[in-house]
Design an enzyme around this catalytic site. Structure first.
Site, short mmCIF file in Angstrom:
data_model
loop_
_atom_site.label_atom_id
_atom_site.label_comp_id
_atom_site.label_asym_id
_atom_site.label_seq_id
_atom_site.Cartn_x
_atom_site.Cartn_y
_atom_site.Cartn_z
N PRO A 1 0.90 -1.16 0.08
CA PRO A 1 0.02 -0.17 0.04
C PRO A 1 0.78 1.17 -0.23
O PRO A 1 2.01 1.20 0.71
CB PRO A 1 -0.87 -0.12 1.54
N GLU A 2 0.56 2.49 -0.93
CA GLU A 2 1.21 3.52 -0.91
C GLU A 2 0.29 4.71 -0.29
O GLU A 2 -0.91 4.14 0.20
CB GLU A 2 1.73 3.83 -2.40
#
Length: 271
Positions: free
Chosen positions: A2-3
């Protein structure tokens, strides 16, 4: 992994659900997911606390507890899910935080690279100070990017992914931002002109904002706080599309490995 858009989506969900909630019981089913305290001490620090707010710093979910903060980093496969007591547990439940109103905050992680920890004010200031500029903040300007990148010879994509410089930008969005900017990911950071730096800054802002609008990118593991998939994957221009025609010029997109990560780009459009 996840960014920023994925974490921001979860934070916005939880910010509408958690403030004012009181923590009742905390069950640590996977002790290796907890940093800084033994599981019992971690649970004791949370029990009875009231959630004041939920925010994001870099790729971390930060739950304000009034004087202390619970920090959650999702690692590669972590999910932070809201549920009602009695609902079926996820398959890889690691930590369950039961709220006094009957709801539960559940941390699920298949590969268990994520971490949860509690910090006081001094530890928070130290942690926060070690992180780079938020790319959606007023500090992330073309002038700042040009000056900061000008002091480094590392490839611009690698530079963008350094969390000590710019936070929240990972492999997916660095590739996408540089495509939008028309900048070759292999370029040494200090070779960018002021005009190119401005295009990179705008590309980063645009792609992160667009991805947040579509609630993040799901390839396999990412889910929002309700367990739903993100909707941005179909809108990616270059990431994971090696060999496909460039959406701008039709040239086959290229793939290379930088710092151990796959980079996707157009050798014709990006200079």
């Amino acid at each position: 992994m996840p960014e920023l858009p994925e974490v921001e989506t979860i934070v916005r969900d939880l910010a509408g659900l958690l403030p004012g909630a009181r923590i009742g019981r905390v069950d640590v089913l996977r002790p290796d997911l907890v940093d800084g305290d033994e599981p019992d001490a971690f649970a004791a620090r949370l029990k009875g606390r009231t959630v004041h707010d939920v925010a994001r710093r870099a790729k971390n979910i930060v739950v304000g507890l009034g004087g202390e903060r619970l920090i959650v980093n999702l690692g590669m496969t972590g999910r932070l899910l809201m549920a009602k007591s009695g609902e079926e547990d996820p398959s890889h439940l690691g930590v369950r935080i039961s709220l006094a109103d009957g709801r539960e905050l559940r941390y699920h992680d298949v590969r268990r690279f994520g971490r949860l920890w509690v910090v006081g004010e001094e530890a928070w200031r130290s942690f926060d100070g070690g992180l780079g500029v938020e790319p959606l903040s007023d500090d992330f300007t073309p002038e700042w990017l040009h000056a900061s990148a000008g002091r480094s010879r590392v490839p611009i994509k690698t530079w963008l992914m350094d969390q000590g410089r710019v936070v929240g930008v990972g492999n997916i969005y660095a590739s996408e931002a540089l495509f939008r900017a028309g900048v070759d990911p292999r370029r040494p950071a200090n070779t960018l002109s002021a005009t190119e730096a401005a295009r990179v800054a705008e590309g980063v802002r645009q792609v992160l904002t667009d991805a947040i609008e579509f609630r993040g990118t799901t390839f396999l593991d990412y889910r929002d706080a309700s367990g739903e998939r993100g909707g941005f994957a179909a809108r990616l221009k270059v990431y994971d599309r090696g060999g496909e025609p460039c959406p701008a010029c039709g040239t086959p997109l290229e793939r290379l490995v930088q710092a151990g990560r796959s980079t996707f780009f157009c050798g014709s459009c990006q200079r």
